[in-house]
Design an enzyme around this catalytic site. Structure first.
Site, short mmCIF file in Angstrom:
data_model
loop_
_atom_site.label_atom_id
_atom_site.label_comp_id
_atom_site.label_asym_id
_atom_site.label_seq_id
_atom_site.Cartn_x
_atom_site.Cartn_y
_atom_site.Cartn_z
N ASP A 100 1.12 -1.32 0.20
CA ASP A 100 -0.33 -0.05 -0.06
C ASP A 100 0.70 0.98 -0.37
OD1 ASP A 100 -2.22 1.19 0.05
OD2 ASP A 100 -3.08 -0.11 1.81
N ASP A 201 -3.19 4.50 -2.46
CA ASP A 201 -4.57 5.05 -0.96
C ASP A 201 -5.08 6.42 -1.73
OD1 ASP A 201 -5.92 5.21 1.38
OD2 ASP A 201 -4.79 6.92 1.35
N GLU A 259 -6.96 3.53 -6.16
CA GLU A 259 -8.10 3.88 -5.12
C GLU A 259 -8.23 5.13 -6.01
OE1 GLU A 259 -10.16 4.51 -0.64
OE2 GLU A 259 -7.73 5.36 -1.63
N HIS A 324 -10.93 -2.73 3.40
CA HIS A 324 -10.77 -2.70 4.90
C HIS A 324 -11.36 -0.92 5.42
CE1 HIS A 324 -7.54 -0.07 2.22
NE2 HIS A 324 -7.63 1.09 3.36
N ASP A 325 -12.43 -0.69 3.86
CA ASP A 325 -12.35 0.68 4.52
C ASP A 325 -14.25 0.23 4.26
OD1 ASP A 325 -11.18 2.39 4.68
OD2 ASP A 325 -10.45 3.72 3.14
#
Length: 550
Positions: A100, A201, A259, A324-325
């Site tokens: 990430d 991200d 993302e 994870h969100d």
């Protein structure tokens, strides 16, 4: 997609949230040695790539997405030597390692920011976005994603810095060439150490308007106005991503997934069309509140058609329901009560029979569900706490505010992985950093490992089918026009092989048109395998079935 990157099409990527995966030393926090201990499990599952949520040094204001040193490992997770052992073990098993990367912002404890905040003259003064007060107040009315002003005052400079997220996550200034060079050197450093790809991200906000105008949207109860949606996908941001691709992604042939914030499919495609040379794939970020309120089987069908047509000749898809969100997928899209098992299998069968690269998030393969903590104090997610505060400000009761926070909280996806029915679900022998979901005694890996009809075994079978039948990864897609909104069906074809796939997104039975399924069709898998499989011609509640022709 470039020819040399064709291997991306055969990946099945498993996302690990390290803090919640496996704790090897009993401190209650998952770590790199814990992941290493579970690598055989991932190999048995059948994945061939692992995406690690951030493991860099961080003060953990936002669970590692606030990085204070990009080239060190967070002490709680282990050491660089632990990371290297994990890298080597992954590669020895044919599993690629994806890191990430957070480069829209850093932590305010990063040395770059510590230098930048000291004065307006220091060498790193322009690494972040600083503006003078306007009328003795913030430069504009922008709010951060976590609530409150997007600006924070620093007396040493007599200026405000911008933070689109937490005030401990100052936005990096991508307009500064020296800052970009620092970032590219850091990325190159990781690639040289064996990283196979990056998930990048919050990448849609790199370019900021020079005049920083007020946001025209209605102010929140705290008086500030949400601005992030208006900043997404500016032309300068795409230019920065193309530069990143040229300097790192294409040069080193690493896999990339961004993302992104995109209001339409066209905006999403701008990040991944092959000719634009930005990302291999993109994961759209949709705020949980929006997704909870807008999702329906009909919308899913429309979105799938639209995205497939947009990229069928010029790009590739990231396929996912969880990360994870997001809320747990069986709680959001399925039925985590009476039809828990079959609806979890339906979601798996949909994900792995669509063209694109499937992403699994830890725990979805055993049907982990949302958690409902009885107090806001038990939540760690700053977004959930902000949701609670904002809902109270809008006049809701404490009970209503908690209920909304429970639905939207990112902690739904971050409770510890449920390995077995022992205390703390086998995640740790200590006290976990976040409470374990109380249903761990029935929903866990050990309970499903030897059950031939479990959700876990369904995932294993799907990943095996994906290896045995290239049509699942590379085949064409043709949707059937089915009258019932809850019924989704399509044909996959590749090199003489054809599969027919149907899903019933309903707690009621749905009629399957007999003319679509030839008599010679063979059932490869049904979400009702525990009950003997497909019986037709009706699909039972949340039934999914895969047929093979010939």
């Amino acid at each position: 997609m470039q020819q040399e990157m064709d291997w991306v099409k055969d990946l099945v990527i498993y996302q690990i949230y390290p803090r919640s995966f496996c704790d090897s030393n009993g401190d209650g926090v998952g770590d790199l040695p814990g992941i290493l201990q579970k690598l055989d499990y991932l190999e048995e599952l059948g994945v061939n790539a692992v995406w690690l949520s951030p493991v860099y040094r961080s003060p953990n204001d936002d669970n590692g997405y606030d990085i204070s040193n990009y080239q060190e490992i967070m002490e709680e997770f282990g050491t660089m030597e632990d990371w290297e052992r994990l890298r080597d073990a992954c590669h020895s098993k044919g599993i690629r390692l994806i890191m990430d990367l957070v480069v829209n912002h850093s932590s305010d404890e990063h040395r770059w920011f510590q230098e930048s905040r000291c004065s307006r003259e220091n060498p790193k003064s322009d690494y972040y976005i600083w503006r003078d007060p306007v009328g003795g107040k913030e430069p504009n009315n922008w709010s951060s994603a976590f609530g409150g002003s997007a600006w924070e005052y620093v007396p040493e400079r007599g200026q405000y810095y911008l933070h689109l997220f937490s005030k401990k996550q100052p936005d990096l200034n991508w307009a500064c060439p020296e800052l970009r060079e620092e970032i590219y050197r850091m990325m190159e450093w990781w690639v040289e150490r064996g990283v196979d790809g990056f998930r990048v991200d919050a990448i849609s906000y790199l370019d900021k308007p020079e005049d920083f105008p007020d946001s025209p949207t209605a102010p929140e109860p705290d008086g500030y106005s949400f601005c992030i949606a208006q900043l997404a996908g500016r032309p300068g941001t795409h230019a920065y991503i193309r530069e990143m691709n040229e300097r790192i992604f294409s040069k080193y042939h690493v896999m990339t997934v961004g993302e992104v914030a995109a209001a339409t499919s066209l905006e999403l495609m701008n990040y991944v069309r092959t000719a634009r040379r930005e990302f291999d794939m993109a994961i759209p970020f949709v705020p949980p509140k929006v997704e909870i309120s807008t999702w329906s089987p009909g919308k899913l069908k429309r979105d799938l058609r639209e995205s497939y047509e947009a990229l069928r000749d010029s790009g590739w898809w990231a396929r996912f329901f969880s990360n994870h969100d997001k809320p747990r997928q069986v709680s959001l899209y399925g039925d985590d009560g009476r039809c828990w098992e079959v609806s979890a299998k339906l979601l798996a069968m949909l994900l792995h029979t669509l063209p694109g690269t499937p992403f699994l998030y830890q725990g979805e393969e055993i049907g982990m569900t949302n958690v409902r903590f009885p107090s806001i104090e038990l939540y760690d997610d700053p977004d959930a706490k902000n949701c609670y505060r904002q809902t109270l400000l809008e006049g809701a009761s404490e009970e209503e505010a908690l209920r909304q926070a429970q639905l939207e909280s990112r902690d739904n996806a971050r409770t510890p992985m449920q390995w077995d029915s022992s205390p703390q679900a086998g995640f740790t022998v200590g006290t976990p950093w976040l409470p374990v979901n109380p249903n761990y005694k029935t929903i866990n890996v050990e309970a499903q490992r030897n059950d031939p009809y479990s959700i876990l075994q369904c995932y294993r079978r799907l990943l095996s089918l994906r290896r045995e039948h290239p049509v699942l990864a590379r085949g064409d897609l043709e949707f059937f026009d089915l009258p019932e909104e809850s019924l989704l069906g399509y044909r996959r074809s590749y090199e003489g092989e054809t599969l027919l796939v149907f899903h019933n997104f309903s707690p009621e039975r749905a009629e399957l048109p007999l003319d679509l399924v030839p008599k010679e069709a063979k059932v490869l898998l049904s979400s009702y395998d525990r009950e003997g499989g497909y019986g037709g011609p009706q699909l039972r509640p949340y039934e999914s079935v895969i047929f093979r022709l010939g």
